[in-house]
Design a protein around this motif. Structure first.
Motif, PDB file in Angstrom:
ATOM      1  N   HIS A   1      51.219  41.812  46.661  1.00 57.93           N
ATOM      2  CA  HIS A   1      52.002  40.991  47.583  1.00 57.93           C
ATOM      3  C   HIS A   1      51.431  39.582  47.659  1.00 57.93           C
ATOM      4  N   LEU A   2      50.113  39.482  47.735  1.00 55.13           N
ATOM      5  CA  LEU A   2      49.487  38.163  47.813  1.00 55.13           C
ATOM      6  C   LEU A   2      49.810  37.343  46.570  1.00 55.13           C
ATOM      7  N   LYS A   3      49.690  37.953  45.407  1.00 56.40           N
ATOM      8  CA  LYS A   3      50.005  37.240  44.164  1.00 56.40           C
ATOM      9  C   LYS A   3      51.437  36.724  44.182  1.00 56.40           C
ATOM     10  N   GLN A   4      52.370  37.583  44.556  1.00 53.86           N
ATOM     11  CA  GLN A   4      53.777  37.185  44.575  1.00 53.86           C
ATOM     12  C   GLN A   4      54.003  36.064  45.574  1.00 53.86           C
ATOM     13  N   TRP A   5      53.405  36.185  46.732  1.00 57.59           N
ATOM     14  CA  TRP A   5      53.638  35.190  47.784  1.00 57.59           C
ATOM     15  C   TRP A   5      53.018  33.837  47.432  1.00 57.59           C
ATOM     16  N   LEU A   6      51.837  33.838  46.823  1.00 58.80           N
ATOM     17  CA  LEU A   6      51.235  32.570  46.416  1.00 58.80           C
ATOM     18  C   LEU A   6      52.126  31.835  45.416  1.00 58.80           C
ATOM     19  N   VAL A   7      52.710  32.577  44.503  1.00 57.03           N
ATOM     20  CA  VAL A   7      53.592  31.958  43.507  1.00 57.03           C
ATOM     21  C   VAL A   7      54.864  31.427  44.166  1.00 57.03           C
ATOM     22  N   GLU A   8      55.424  32.199  45.088  1.00 56.66           N
ATOM     23  CA  GLU A   8      56.704  31.818  45.684  1.00 56.66           C
ATOM     24  C   GLU A   8      56.552  30.761  46.775  1.00 56.66           C
ATOM     25  N   ALA A   9      55.541  30.888  47.613  1.00 56.65           N
ATOM     26  CA  ALA A   9      55.405  29.994  48.766  1.00 56.65           C
ATOM     27  C   ALA A   9      54.616  28.727  48.454  1.00 56.65           C
ATOM     28  N   GLN A  10      53.753  28.793  47.460  1.00 52.70           N
ATOM     29  CA  GLN A  10      52.991  27.622  47.008  1.00 52.70           C
ATOM     30  C   GLN A  10      52.181  26.947  48.128  1.00 52.70           C
ATOM     31  N   PRO A  11      51.419  27.708  48.902  1.00 55.39           N
ATOM     32  CA  PRO A  11      50.563  27.071  49.904  1.00 55.39           C
ATOM     33  C   PRO A  11      49.383  26.370  49.241  1.00 55.39           C
ATOM     34  N   ASP A  12      48.827  25.389  49.923  1.00 55.62           N
ATOM     35  CA  ASP A  12      47.615  24.720  49.444  1.00 55.62           C
ATOM     36  C   ASP A  12      46.358  25.409  49.947  1.00 55.62           C
ATOM     37  N   VAL A  13      46.447  25.977  51.144  1.00 51.37           N
ATOM     38  CA  VAL A  13      45.317  26.673  51.764  1.00 51.37           C
ATOM     39  C   VAL A  13      45.862  27.927  52.442  1.00 51.37           C
ATOM     40  N   VAL A  14      45.149  29.046  52.297  1.00 50.66           N
ATOM     41  CA  VAL A  14      45.542  30.291  52.971  1.00 50.66           C
ATOM     42  C   VAL A  14      44.300  30.926  53.589  1.00 50.66           C
ATOM     43  N   GLY A  15      44.387  31.255  54.865  1.00 47.83           N
ATOM     44  CA  GLY A  15      43.370  32.057  55.513  1.00 47.83           C
ATOM     45  C   GLY A  15      43.829  33.504  55.559  1.00 47.83           C
ATOM     46  N   LEU A  16      43.010  34.402  55.050  1.00 48.98           N
ATOM     47  CA  LEU A  16      43.320  35.832  55.063  1.00 48.98           C
ATOM     48  C   LEU A  16      42.443  36.537  56.088  1.00 48.98           C
ATOM     49  N   GLN A  17      42.992  37.545  56.740  1.00 46.52           N
ATOM     50  CA  GLN A  17      42.221  38.399  57.635  1.00 46.52           C
ATOM     51  C   GLN A  17      42.408  39.863  57.239  1.00 46.52           C
ATOM     52  N   GLU A  18      41.494  40.674  57.701  1.00 46.25           N
ATOM     53  CA  GLU A  18      41.472  42.115  57.399  1.00 46.25           C
ATOM     54  C   GLU A  18      41.538  42.370  55.896  1.00 46.25           C
ATOM     55  N   THR A  19      40.687  41.682  55.154  1.00 49.30           N
ATOM     56  CA  THR A  19      40.610  41.946  53.721  1.00 49.30           C
ATOM     57  C   THR A  19      40.043  43.335  53.443  1.00 49.30           C
ATOM     58  N   LYS A  20      39.164  43.816  54.309  1.00 54.36           N
ATOM     59  CA  LYS A  20      38.601  45.170  54.231  1.00 54.36           C
ATOM     60  C   LYS A  20      37.863  45.420  52.913  1.00 54.36           C
ATOM     61  N   LEU A  21      37.212  44.384  52.405  1.00 53.09           N
ATOM     62  CA  LEU A  21      36.452  44.479  51.151  1.00 53.09           C
ATOM     63  C   LEU A  21      35.079  43.862  51.340  1.00 53.09           C
ATOM     64  N   ASP A  22      34.040  44.544  50.874  1.00 52.29           N
ATOM     65  CA  ASP A  22      32.744  43.878  50.841  1.00 52.29           C
ATOM     66  C   ASP A  22      32.762  42.832  49.730  1.00 52.29           C
ATOM     67  N   ASP A  23      31.856  41.883  49.806  1.00 51.49           N
ATOM     68  CA  ASP A  23      31.924  40.701  48.945  1.00 51.49           C
ATOM     69  C   ASP A  23      31.921  41.010  47.444  1.00 51.49           C
ATOM     70  N   PRO A  24      31.138  41.977  46.959  1.00 54.19           N
ATOM     71  CA  PRO A  24      31.159  42.231  45.516  1.00 54.19           C
ATOM     72  C   PRO A  24      32.521  42.697  44.987  1.00 54.19           C
ATOM     73  N   ARG A  25      33.380  43.211  45.863  1.00 52.53           N
ATOM     74  CA  ARG A  25      34.687  43.722  45.433  1.00 52.53           C
ATOM     75  C   ARG A  25      35.819  42.725  45.653  1.00 52.53           C
ATOM     76  N   PHE A  26      35.506  41.537  46.156  1.00 52.13           N
ATOM     77  CA  PHE A  26      36.565  40.561  46.404  1.00 52.13           C
ATOM     78  C   PHE A  26      37.149  40.089  45.067  1.00 52.13           C
ATOM     79  N   PRO A  27      38.481  40.041  44.928  1.00 54.00           N
ATOM     80  CA  PRO A  27      39.120  39.733  43.637  1.00 54.00           C
ATOM     81  C   PRO A  27      39.133  38.234  43.326  1.00 54.00           C
ATOM     82  N   ASP A  28      37.957  37.653  43.290  1.00 54.36           N
ATOM     83  CA  ASP A  28      37.830  36.214  43.092  1.00 54.36           C
ATOM     84  C   ASP A  28      38.475  35.755  41.781  1.00 54.36           C
ATOM     85  N   ALA A  29      38.234  36.487  40.693  1.00 52.64           N
ATOM     86  CA  ALA A  29      38.757  36.082  39.386  1.00 52.64           C
ATOM     87  C   ALA A  29      40.279  36.157  39.344  1.00 52.64           C
ATOM     88  N   ASP A  30      40.857  37.188  39.935  1.00 46.96           N
ATOM     89  CA  ASP A  30      42.311  37.322  39.943  1.00 46.96           C
ATOM     90  C   ASP A  30      42.956  36.175  40.725  1.00 46.96           C
TER      91      ASP A  30
END
Length: 255
Positions: A17-46
């Motif tokens: 959903h995030l991927k689709q929304w970033l492409v469609e909405a084209q925000p410059d900055v997004v704050g996310l909450q409740e990622t529920k992931l520890d830092d090593p698992r954050f999808p930084d590369a994607d």
């Protein structure tokens, strides 16, 4: 400059959903909450493959916040200074000259519960910190899942919710104390009508029946008020398969 907030309620589940929304909405900055992931698992590369840099602070299973931006973020802070808290609920950074503070405010569970007392203490600490931030960074945006409906226009049934968690007077007073620092609810700069919500319960046909609350906010400082060209809530992602229970809220700042 389009700045948005979205409680994704598990980035692992909502990454498509995030991927689709970033492409469609084209925000410059997004704050996310409740990622529920520890830092090593954050999808930084994607996320980088979509053209966004990331700064993040998370923990397994619950909480977790991140800021995504088209340009690199600097001066990053990942906790409320001087407030001891193991929960990962805060991240702030300076992005393209604007200080952005991303908050995942404590839910509080129920009025009178120990978690409710923690919520009010947490909000008081946030206020003290933001008073310093706004002095250091006059161009300030404070966004996130506030877990507070500002007033009765932001509640589908004010009588049913009166005095309850997310709508109690002490919570609203705590939010008002943040606004009194010189912050403005960007949505209300453009829209005064009731019935616009950003969260709907999964149960009881909440979205279909519009049984919602507006608890996802983007606040702008007085120095940015004149630049606040538009603001809104994007209901579309809430209609997608396996959605978050929250929809993105956004503001556009004129250059």
């Amino acid at each position: 400059m389009k700045i948005a907030t979205w409680n994704v309620n598990s980035l692992n589940v909502r990454m498509p959903h995030l991927k689709q929304w970033l492409v469609e909405a084209q925000p410059d900055v997004v704050g996310l909450q409740e990622t529920k992931l520890d830092d090593p698992r954050f999808p930084d590369a994607d996320i980088a493959a979509l053209g966004y840099r990331s700064v993040f602070c998370g923990q397994k299973t619950y909480n977790g916040v991140a800021l995504l931006s088209r340009v690199p973020a600097g001066e990053c802070v990942v906790a409320i200074p001087g407030f001891e808290d193991e929960q990962k609920r805060v991240i702030a950074a300076t992005i393209d000259g604007v200080r952005v503070v991303n908050l995942y405010v404590v839910n509080g569970k129920a009025v009178g519960d120990p978690k409710y007392d923690y919520k009010l203490r947490w909000l008081a600490a946030v206020r003290d910190w933001l008073a310093e931030e706004i002095r250091a960074h006059p161009e300030l945006v404070v966004l996130g899942d506030f877990n507070i409906a500002p007033d009765d226009r932001d509640v589908h049934d004010p009588a049913a919710w009166h005095g309850k968690i997310l709508c109690s007077t002490p919570e609203r007073d705590a939010l008002r104390a943040l606004l009194d620092l010189g912050l403005h609810d960007s949505f209300r700069l453009h829209q005064q009508e009731a019935g616009h919500f950003s969260w709907w319960d999964y149960r009881l046909g909440g979205l279909r029946r519009n049984l919602g609350l507006r608890i996802d906010l983007v606040l702008v400082s007085e120095a940015l008020r004149a630049r606040c060209a538009a603001a809104g809530i994007d209901r579309e992602p809430r209609t997608w398969e396996r959605p978050s229970d929250h929809a993105p809220a956004w503001v556009t700042l004129a250059r």
